[in-house]
Design an enzyme around this catalytic site. Structure first.
Site, mmCIF file in Angstrom:
data_model
loop_
_atom_site.group_PDB
_atom_site.id
_atom_site.type_symbol
_atom_site.label_atom_id
_atom_site.label_comp_id
_atom_site.label_asym_id
_atom_site.label_seq_id
_atom_site.Cartn_x
_atom_site.Cartn_y
_atom_site.Cartn_z
ATOM 1 N N GLU A 123 1.020 -1.339 -0.016
ATOM 2 C CA GLU A 123 0.231 0.127 0.198
ATOM 3 C C GLU A 123 0.826 1.445 0.392
ATOM 4 O O GLU A 123 1.735 1.249 0.718
ATOM 5 C CB GLU A 123 -0.651 -0.066 1.202
ATOM 6 C CG GLU A 123 -1.808 1.099 1.248
ATOM 7 C CD GLU A 123 -2.927 1.251 2.412
ATOM 8 O OE1 GLU A 123 -2.748 0.187 3.155
ATOM 9 O OE2 GLU A 123 -3.464 1.484 2.414
ATOM 10 N N GLY A 263 3.592 2.223 10.598
ATOM 11 C CA GLY A 263 3.048 1.637 11.884
ATOM 12 C C GLY A 263 2.855 -0.534 11.257
ATOM 13 O O GLY A 263 3.493 -0.929 12.054
ATOM 14 N N ALA A 264 1.897 -0.437 10.733
ATOM 15 C CA ALA A 264 1.790 -1.588 10.613
ATOM 16 C C ALA A 264 0.044 -1.646 9.106
ATOM 17 O O ALA A 264 0.261 -0.346 8.452
ATOM 18 C CB ALA A 264 0.714 -2.127 11.484
ATOM 19 N N GLU A 266 -2.052 -3.631 6.285
ATOM 20 C CA GLU A 266 -3.281 -4.515 7.740
ATOM 21 C C GLU A 266 -3.565 -5.998 6.456
ATOM 22 O O GLU A 266 -4.049 -5.743 6.023
ATOM 23 C CB GLU A 266 -4.867 -3.864 7.618
ATOM 24 C CG GLU A 266 -4.974 -3.648 6.209
ATOM 25 C CD GLU A 266 -4.629 -2.308 6.178
ATOM 26 O OE1 GLU A 266 -4.008 -1.682 6.441
ATOM 27 O OE2 GLU A 266 -5.517 -0.926 5.478
ATOM 28 N N HIS A 299 -6.208 -1.538 15.656
ATOM 29 C CA HIS A 299 -6.642 -1.250 13.797
ATOM 30 C C HIS A 299 -6.756 -2.066 12.551
ATOM 31 O O HIS A 299 -7.785 -2.082 11.633
ATOM 32 C CB HIS A 299 -5.929 -0.449 13.893
ATOM 33 C CG HIS A 299 -5.848 0.934 12.600
ATOM 34 N ND1 HIS A 299 -6.846 1.789 12.811
ATOM 35 C CD2 HIS A 299 -5.306 0.680 11.355
ATOM 36 C CE1 HIS A 299 -6.333 2.354 11.149
ATOM 37 N NE2 HIS A 299 -5.753 1.283 10.538
ATOM 38 N N GLU A 300 -5.163 -2.597 12.552
ATOM 39 C CA GLU A 300 -5.334 -3.354 11.350
ATOM 40 C C GLU A 300 -6.272 -4.851 11.271
ATOM 41 O O GLU A 300 -6.806 -4.961 10.317
ATOM 42 C CB GLU A 300 -3.334 -4.219 11.474
ATOM 43 C CG GLU A 300 -2.618 -2.809 11.409
ATOM 44 C CD GLU A 300 -2.503 -1.804 10.812
ATOM 45 O OE1 GLU A 300 -3.274 -1.956 9.457
ATOM 46 O OE2 GLU A 300 -2.581 -0.478 10.960
ATOM 47 N N HIS A 303 -9.792 -3.269 10.284
ATOM 48 C CA HIS A 303 -9.364 -3.270 8.968
ATOM 49 C C HIS A 303 -9.517 -4.341 8.266
ATOM 50 O O HIS A 303 -10.559 -4.373 6.238
ATOM 51 C CB HIS A 303 -7.703 -2.992 8.180
ATOM 52 C CG HIS A 303 -7.675 -1.294 7.851
ATOM 53 N ND1 HIS A 303 -8.329 -0.645 7.542
ATOM 54 C CD2 HIS A 303 -6.930 -0.566 8.424
ATOM 55 C CE1 HIS A 303 -8.176 0.433 7.352
ATOM 56 N NE2 HIS A 303 -6.538 0.441 8.039
ATOM 57 N N GLU A 322 -9.225 4.386 6.112
ATOM 58 C CA GLU A 322 -8.822 4.911 7.187
ATOM 59 C C GLU A 322 -9.612 5.156 8.527
ATOM 60 O O GLU A 322 -9.454 5.402 9.424
ATOM 61 C CB GLU A 322 -7.676 5.727 6.765
ATOM 62 C CG GLU A 322 -7.033 4.288 6.232
ATOM 63 C CD GLU A 322 -6.110 3.611 6.491
ATOM 64 O OE1 GLU A 322 -6.538 3.210 8.143
ATOM 65 O OE2 GLU A 322 -5.328 2.830 5.371
HETATM 66 N N1 B3K Z 1 -3.073 1.505 5.870
HETATM 67 C C1 B3K Z 1 -2.229 0.870 5.854
HETATM 68 C C2 B3K Z 1 -1.259 2.705 6.217
HETATM 69 C C3 B3K Z 1 0.075 2.512 4.609
HETATM 70 C C4 B3K Z 1 0.727 3.481 4.301
HETATM 71 C C5 B3K Z 1 1.152 3.596 2.579
HETATM 72 N N2 B3K Z 1 2.128 4.682 2.286
HETATM 73 C C6 B3K Z 1 -1.509 1.326 7.856
HETATM 74 C C7 B3K Z 1 -3.163 1.580 8.334
HETATM 75 O O1 B3K Z 1 -3.215 2.400 8.140
HETATM 76 O O2 B3K Z 1 -3.256 0.642 9.264
HETATM 77 ZN ZN ZN Z 2 -5.581 1.960 8.819
#
Ligand code: B3K
Ligand code: ZN
Length: 876
Positions: A123, A263-264, A266, A299-300, A303, A322
């Site tokens: 992503e 951070g992480a 999904e 959070h992850e 998702h 998000e």
């Molecule tokens: N969806 C990812 C973020 C990706 C960022 C890429 N540049 C993490 C999150 O919001 O859970």
């Molecule tokens: Zn997210």
């Protein structure tokens, strides 16, 4: 590099071809990984037959065939950003093979190496660095992935879904094939390969499905996974109960990697985490880190539905997943922790950081109209303001209706890629709400400002409240329209100290209600108000706005003591302290003697005398507004005056209330075994806030307590706090040996070393910048590791305001040097770390010039699209 061009939402077109199934084979090698892709393509019924565009970057194409026939050279065109096939049948199989070099991938997007292991980050647009593909979220396919690696170097081979086959191959190679039956966009693809160890647990879903849970880490971190695993199980249960969402595969994996841009991530069934967002141990992680891990794991996981099963049609809709998922994780964290303190933490962060973004040159709507580089739009506006909008919707329609709306959304759009309108329409459909005006929250940038005025009519027992809204101009949006702003409020009787009954237009609204501001200016007349009230406005921060009301200091002290809304009690304290700080900032600038406002001291004395159950909230109430938040309130930021005024308030309170702070410290000192429970966290927060005050006056007894707290080595929260206080004090005799001992003890642990870096470079003393330069040469530091960059450079530029903004411009120069180097290595991180320089408009002329000339210096470089976009906007 040519000038990057913006992409516009209005240009969106559905894809010409769908990919119904994707088969991938990776033959892993650090310098030359071969990726074979077979795409099952079908023409979209409404689109004409013909061309197919596949995104691709930094790929070496070695073969290409359609339905088994190699394409002739004139049948396709390869360019720097992709591949065009000129003619294709309506349904066909496309086979490509490319070569990539993960070990040279310092951008950490696509397939790269972290330590010895292979991992991916796709992503938003990383998949195109892995293979040629329609890299857009509205192309959803099932995936089957075979990973081939060296059996010794990569004993573990992971991808999305369930493992379906594995075996040995010649030359010490082996393979595993993974099948992901859920159609997904390629940004959710993941692969991990390396020498990893796992902890395993299990979860039974609400319908009785057995799910295996695994957390994969380097062997030495096996003792740091308990909290993440417990958080995961709590999150899985919570999503079933709160949203009716069940997990949908037999296996859920989390992997910790050290080199990670955020951070992480999904990825379906295989979440990849920055090790800082998953690993915890009482000896290495603070309470804040424990809570962050819980929030990010949740959070992850959330998702999986809000993002994966229902995804975004295009990247302009990023906040669809998000904003909603942040709202979901905030609600979860509030329910499993202390809810009032969570809200205070969220809002104080939001008002500092998102408000600043909204007021700066990169301000953008929650749904942007255009972007150059989507990687630059993982912002506080998309995430946190997006979450505030969902929260407003939830409050507007009510909890039960919101649940019906989310059920409808998930069932109607399961397996689809949709828009923000689709989400809001579901909420409107179940509630009858007209979404027209509300949708402006998504398209209009900037922070709305509300001026409120109130008047009590003694003769008629009525209270007249006038509210005016305006949203300041932002880049590209000079004129703004009125928003629909829900304002929760109460009228607190000045005699009784209680919430009065609210009667509006003859209707009894109870004692705590929401009124709706829809016009530029609106008057609300409350009748039957039996005593003169002080209004408590925007309770719980019911809308992401700035609200001002001409409160007297007496009003604020009254609200601090009597408001029934915990959030507004805290906010009244912040407002009162800010008024006192304003005077002190002015005194400092005018060279006048500073005098402490006795009303603030008295309000704090009342607080300290209170016997409260929620110690975390009390700790927040005792915390002064941050330098960043004070700066937000000033028309022109004077970092030195802010620092001096804030230090003066802190020291004055410490002097006046020394014994009270000492008593609080002693009452909350505990030897109980560490646990990240809300009660213990509150106790530590309160104790440590008291110690901060006492150290600010270098109270001998307090200094000894800090040193004892450091040496007791009971848990990282206490150790780090004590060490920070010592290092930020002028007691070098105590700080230096402690710092050395800590650095030696933890030299093997990168996450603790990050803390060691940060706490040194945030010290207010004038040697901080030299320390940054010195520590950049430290063996534990590397510009290639985003956590290190954030811990050293990010902490210095973002949190050490007096030193970063030095008048000799050395702070700015240092940051620009780093940005220029990172622009080559890791554009995403470069574009983020440059932020403090882009806020030059807020400072005096001398600093403005210095900051702009550093931005100019950066602009002269051959820039990545990421840095190009930010720097050009900042200088526009
Ligand atoms: N969806 C990812 C973020 C990706 C960022 C890429 N540049 C993490 C999150 O919001 O859970
Ligand atoms: Zn997210």
């Amino acid at each position: 590099m040519s000038e990057p061009q913006p992409i516009h939402l209005s240009d969106y077109r559905p894809p010409a071809y769908r990919v119904t199934h994707t088969e991938l084979t990776f033959d892993l090698d650090p310098a030359a990984t071969r990726v074979k892709a077979r795409l099952h393509l079908e023409r979209h019924p409404e689109r004409e037959a013909g061309e197919l565009w596949l995104d691709g970057e930094a790929l070496t194409l070695t073969s290409i065939a359609v339905d088994g026939q190699a394409l002739a050279e004139d049948e396709y065109e390869v360019s720097a950003d992709g591949l065009r096939i000129k003619r294709l049948p309506d349904a066909c199989l496309l086979d490509t093979e490319v070569e990539i070099a993960p070990k040279d991938n310092t951008a950490l997007a696509g397939l790269y190496q972290s330590g010895g292991m292979f991992c991916t980050q796709c992503e938003a647009e990383g998949f195109r660095r892995i293979t040629y593909y329609p890299d857009r979220p509205d192309v959803m396919a099932t995936f089957s992935t075979t990973v081939i690696g060296d059996a010794g170097r990569e004993p573990v081979l992971l991808s999305n879904g369930n493992p379906v086959e594995k075996g040995e191959l010649p030359n010490g190679r082996h393979f595993v094939t993974w099948d992901d039956p859920h159609p997904k966009p390629c940004y959710l693809f993941a692969l991990v390969a390396g020498d990893l160890s796992k902890v395993e647990d299990a979860f039974t879903t609400m319908s009785g499905r057995h799910v295996t849970l695994q957390i994969w880490v380097e062997a030495e971190n096996l003792d740091k996974t308990d909290h993440a695993m417990a958080s995961l199980k709590r999150a899985m249960r919570w999503d079933e109960e709160a949203y009716g969402r069940e997990y949908d595969l037999d296996l859920f994996m989390i992997v910790a990697v050290n080199d990670f841009n955020m951070g992480a991530m999904e990825n379906k069934g295989l979440n990849i985490f920055n090790s800082a967002a998953v690993l915890t141990h009482p000896n290495t992680a603070t309470d804040a880190a424990f809570q962050r891990v819980e929030g990010i794991v949740a959070h992850e996981y959330f998702h999986n539905w809000s993002g994966n099963r229902v995804t975004c049609r295009d990247w302009f809709q990023l906040s669809l997943k998000e904003g909603f998922t942040v709202f979901r994780d905030q609600t979860f964290s509030a329910e499993v922790n202390s809810a009032p303190v969570k809200r205070i933490e969220e809002v104080s962060f939001f008002r500092t950081a998102q408000f600043a973004e909204d007021a700066g040159p990169t301000a953008h709507p929650v749904r942007p109209d255009s972007y150059i580089e989507i990687g630059n739009f993982y912002t506080l506006t998309i995430y946190e303001k997006g979450a505030e909008i969902v929260r407003m919707l939830a409050n507007l329609v009510g909890e039960e209706t919101f649940r019906r709306g989310s059920d409808l959304y998930f069932s109607r759009f399961d397996g689809q890629a949709v828009t923000i309108e689709d989400f809001v329409a579901c909420m409107a459909e179940v509630s009858g709400l007209d979404p027209t005006q509300f949708l402006r929250w998504y398209s209009q940038a900037g922070t709305p400002e509300i001026d409120a005025f109130g008047e009590y009519d003694y003769a008629n027992g009525a209270y007249r409240l006038i509210l005016r809204q305006r949203t300041p101009a932002t880049p590209g949006q000079p004129d703004k329209q009125a928003l629909h702003i829900p304002i929760r409020l109460g009228l607190v009787g000045t005699k009784s100290g209680r919430d009065l009954r609210l009667t509006l237009d003859g209707e009894d609204l109870g004692r705590d209600a929401v009124i709706h501001l829809r016009e530029d200016e609106q008057e609300f007349l409350f009748t039957d108000v039996e005593e003169a009230p002080v209004p408590s406005l925007l309770r719980g921060f019911s809308a992401p706005v700035k609200l001002s009301f001409p409160y007297s200091r007496e009003d604020l002290a009254f609200l601090m003591a009597h408001d029934s809304d915990g959030f507004n009690r805290w906010d009244a304290g912040q407002r009162l302290t800010l008024l006192a700080l304003d005077d002190l900032i002015a005194a400092h600038r005018n060279g006048v003697e500073k005098v402490m406002d006795a009303r603030v001291v008295e309000a704090f004395r009342v607080l300290l005398a209170e016997n409260t159950d929620d110690k975390a909230v009390l700790a927040e109430m005792l915390s002064l507004p941050s330098e960043a938040y004070i700066a937000e309130q000033q028309p022109l930021v004077d970092v030195d005056a802010i620092f001096a005024a804030r230090t003066f308030v802190k020291q004055s309170l410490a002097q006046e209330l020394r014994d009270e702070f000492m008593a609080i410290y002693r009452a909350n000192q505990s030897d109980a075994e560490y646990a990240p429970t809300p009660e213990q966290i509150g106790e530590r927060a309160l104790k440590n806030v008291a110690l901060s005050y006492l150290i600010s006056i270098e109270d001998e007894e307090a200094v000894a307590l800090a040193q004892a707290q450091f040496e007791a080595d009971h848990n990282m929260t206490d150790v780090r706090h004590a060490l920070t206080l010592l290092v930020h004090s002028s007691r070098a005799d105590l700080a230096d040996p402690a710092l050395r001992a800590f650095g030696q003890k933890w030299s093997h642990d990168p996450l603790v070393m990050d803390q060691w870096f940060s706490l040194q470079v945030t010290r207010p003393q004038s040697d901080a910048l030299d320390r940054v330069r010195y520590l950049m040469e430290h063996p534990a530091f590397s510009l290639k590791n985003p956590n290190k960059v954030r811990a050293l450079i990010g902490a210095f530029a973002g949190q050490n305001r007096v030193n970063f903004h030095r008048l000799d411009g050395e702070g700015y120069r240092l940051l620009a040097d780093v940005v220029i180097e990172l622009n080559r290595l890791n554009p995403e991180i470069a574009a983020r770390i440059v932020t403090p320089l882009t806020r030059w408009q807020r400072f005096d002329e001398a600093r403005q010039e210095l900051m702009k000339s550093e931005l100019e210096r950066i602009r002269q470089e051959p820039l990545s699209p990421n840095v190009y976009e930010i720097v050009h906007k900042a200088l526009a």
